[in-house]
Design a protein around this motif. Sequence first.
Motif, PDB file in Angstrom:
ATOM      1  N   PHE A  88      37.288  37.029  44.380  1.00  0.00           N
ATOM      2  CA  PHE A  88      36.613  37.850  45.159  1.00  0.00           C
ATOM      3  C   PHE A  88      35.410  37.263  45.576  1.00  0.00           C
ATOM      4  N   VAL A  89      35.397  36.965  47.009  1.00  0.00           N
ATOM      5  CA  VAL A  89      34.435  36.055  47.402  1.00  0.00           C
ATOM      6  C   VAL A  89      33.569  36.425  48.952  1.00  0.00           C
ATOM      7  N   GLU A  90      32.557  36.930  48.986  1.00  0.00           N
ATOM      8  CA  GLU A  90      31.980  37.242  50.216  1.00  0.00           C
ATOM      9  C   GLU A  90      32.663  38.283  50.888  1.00  0.00           C
ATOM     10  N   GLY A  91      33.270  39.459  50.084  1.00  0.00           N
ATOM     11  CA  GLY A  91      33.770  40.387  50.648  1.00  0.00           C
ATOM     12  C   GLY A  91      35.151  40.380  50.946  1.00  0.00           C
ATOM     13  N   PHE A  92      35.975  39.256  50.736  1.00  0.00           N
ATOM     14  CA  PHE A  92      37.286  38.926  50.828  1.00  0.00           C
ATOM     15  C   PHE A  92      38.154  38.648  49.463  1.00  0.00           C
ATOM     16  N   ILE A  93      39.221  38.455  49.501  1.00  0.00           N
ATOM     17  CA  ILE A  93      39.979  38.205  48.514  1.00  0.00           C
ATOM     18  C   ILE A  93      40.618  36.933  48.724  1.00  0.00           C
ATOM     19  N   ALA A  94      40.462  35.811  47.861  1.00  0.00           N
ATOM     20  CA  ALA A  94      41.260  34.466  47.815  1.00  0.00           C
ATOM     21  C   ALA A  94      42.388  34.772  46.862  1.00  0.00           C
ATOM     22  N   SER A 151      47.792  28.577  40.876  1.00  0.00           N
ATOM     23  CA  SER A 151      46.928  28.043  39.740  1.00  0.00           C
ATOM     24  C   SER A 151      47.551  26.609  39.480  1.00  0.00           C
ATOM     25  N   ARG A 152      48.834  26.208  39.607  1.00  0.00           N
ATOM     26  CA  ARG A 152      49.269  24.969  39.457  1.00  0.00           C
ATOM     27  C   ARG A 152      48.995  23.888  40.390  1.00  0.00           C
ATOM     28  N   ARG A 153      48.170  24.225  41.651  1.00  0.00           N
ATOM     29  CA  ARG A 153      47.836  23.348  42.533  1.00  0.00           C
ATOM     30  C   ARG A 153      46.635  24.063  43.094  1.00  0.00           C
ATOM     31  N   PRO A 154      45.483  23.913  42.285  1.00  0.00           N
ATOM     32  CA  PRO A 154      44.418  24.632  42.797  1.00  0.00           C
ATOM     33  C   PRO A 154      43.802  24.072  44.037  1.00  0.00           C
ATOM     34  N   ASP A 155      44.070  22.707  44.416  1.00  0.00           N
ATOM     35  CA  ASP A 155      43.302  22.156  45.508  1.00  0.00           C
ATOM     36  C   ASP A 155      44.268  22.335  46.716  1.00  0.00           C
ATOM     37  N   SER A 156      45.134  22.958  46.766  1.00  0.00           N
ATOM     38  CA  SER A 156      46.091  23.461  47.966  1.00  0.00           C
ATOM     39  C   SER A 156      45.351  24.639  48.435  1.00  0.00           C
ATOM     40  N   PRO A 157      45.610  24.777  49.846  1.00  0.00           N
ATOM     41  CA  PRO A 157      44.882  25.775  50.469  1.00  0.00           C
ATOM     42  C   PRO A 157      45.145  27.391  49.742  1.00  0.00           C
ATOM     43  N   SER A 158      44.062  28.171  50.102  1.00  0.00           N
ATOM     44  CA  SER A 158      44.232  29.505  49.483  1.00  0.00           C
ATOM     45  C   SER A 158      44.637  30.418  50.620  1.00  0.00           C
ATOM     46  N   LEU A 159      45.106  31.416  50.307  1.00  0.00           N
ATOM     47  CA  LEU A 159      45.292  32.513  51.239  1.00  0.00           C
ATOM     48  C   LEU A 159      43.998  33.387  50.998  1.00  0.00           C
ATOM     49  N   ILE A 160      43.627  33.957  52.268  1.00  0.00           N
ATOM     50  CA  ILE A 160      42.494  34.628  52.163  1.00  0.00           C
ATOM     51  C   ILE A 160      42.728  36.087  53.044  1.00  0.00           C
ATOM     52  N   PHE A 161      42.311  36.933  52.246  1.00  0.00           N
ATOM     53  CA  PHE A 161      42.574  38.501  52.540  1.00  0.00           C
ATOM     54  C   PHE A 161      41.508  39.169  52.703  1.00  0.00           C
ATOM     55  N   THR A 162      41.545  40.141  53.964  1.00  0.00           N
ATOM     56  CA  THR A 162      40.469  41.383  53.972  1.00  0.00           C
ATOM     57  C   THR A 162      40.764  42.191  52.931  1.00  0.00           C
ATOM     58  N   PRO A 163      39.923  43.351  52.678  1.00  0.00           N
ATOM     59  CA  PRO A 163      40.212  44.123  51.710  1.00  0.00           C
ATOM     60  C   PRO A 163      41.506  45.143  52.012  1.00  0.00           C
ATOM     61  N   ALA A 164      41.604  45.377  53.394  1.00  0.00           N
ATOM     62  CA  ALA A 164      42.628  46.170  53.909  1.00  0.00           C
ATOM     63  C   ALA A 164      44.009  45.308  53.631  1.00  0.00           C
ATOM     64  N   GLU A 165      43.980  44.189  54.372  1.00  0.00           N
ATOM     65  CA  GLU A 165      44.980  43.335  54.149  1.00  0.00           C
ATOM     66  C   GLU A 165      45.660  43.320  52.415  1.00  0.00           C
ATOM     67  N   TRP A 166      44.530  42.962  51.739  1.00  0.00           N
ATOM     68  CA  TRP A 166      44.785  42.944  50.170  1.00  0.00           C
ATOM     69  C   TRP A 166      45.604  44.441  49.679  1.00  0.00           C
ATOM     70  N   GLY A 167      44.910  45.459  50.172  1.00  0.00           N
ATOM     71  CA  GLY A 167      45.560  46.408  49.746  1.00  0.00           C
ATOM     72  C   GLY A 167      47.024  47.009  50.325  1.00  0.00           C
ATOM     73  N   LYS A 214      32.760  27.438  43.990  1.00  0.00           N
ATOM     74  CA  LYS A 214      32.116  28.278  42.990  1.00  0.00           C
ATOM     75  C   LYS A 214      32.680  29.739  42.561  1.00  0.00           C
ATOM     76  N   ALA A 215      33.941  29.964  43.313  1.00  0.00           N
ATOM     77  CA  ALA A 215      34.506  31.080  42.993  1.00  0.00           C
ATOM     78  C   ALA A 215      35.183  31.309  41.645  1.00  0.00           C
ATOM     79  N   GLU A 216      35.154  32.688  41.020  1.00  0.00           N
ATOM     80  CA  GLU A 216      35.467  32.844  39.648  1.00  0.00           C
ATOM     81  C   GLU A 216      36.950  33.273  39.789  1.00  0.00           C
ATOM     82  N   TRP A 217      37.830  32.301  39.463  1.00  0.00           N
ATOM     83  CA  TRP A 217      39.244  32.663  39.517  1.00  0.00           C
ATOM     84  C   TRP A 217      39.823  33.283  38.413  1.00  0.00           C
ATOM     85  N   GLN A 218      40.578  34.281  38.532  1.00  0.00           N
ATOM     86  CA  GLN A 218      41.099  34.961  37.555  1.00  0.00           C
ATOM     87  C   GLN A 218      42.657  35.253  37.737  1.00  0.00           C
TER      88      GLN A 218
END
Length: 80
Positions: A40-46, A50-66, A23-27
Amino acid sequence: MAESTVQQHPLAGWDKPELDLSKAEWQPGSRGLGDVQIAFVEGFIAMRNSRRPDSPSLIFTPAEWGAFVSGAREGEFDLT
């Protein structure tokens, strides 16, 4: 469709939870340019392709994303 034979195992030191991205709101990741989407999901950034939306997502903490965004802005990942 054939069932995947690839098994995913958690990486050593992996400290991120399994996130429900259904149910993520992808942008668009960059003003609508390119193939990257973020959510932005549960305090993380995924981040996903977009061409392969079913493939695995990378998950970042806010510090890693920054750190990732700062590195990208500074050209750290430019291959040219």
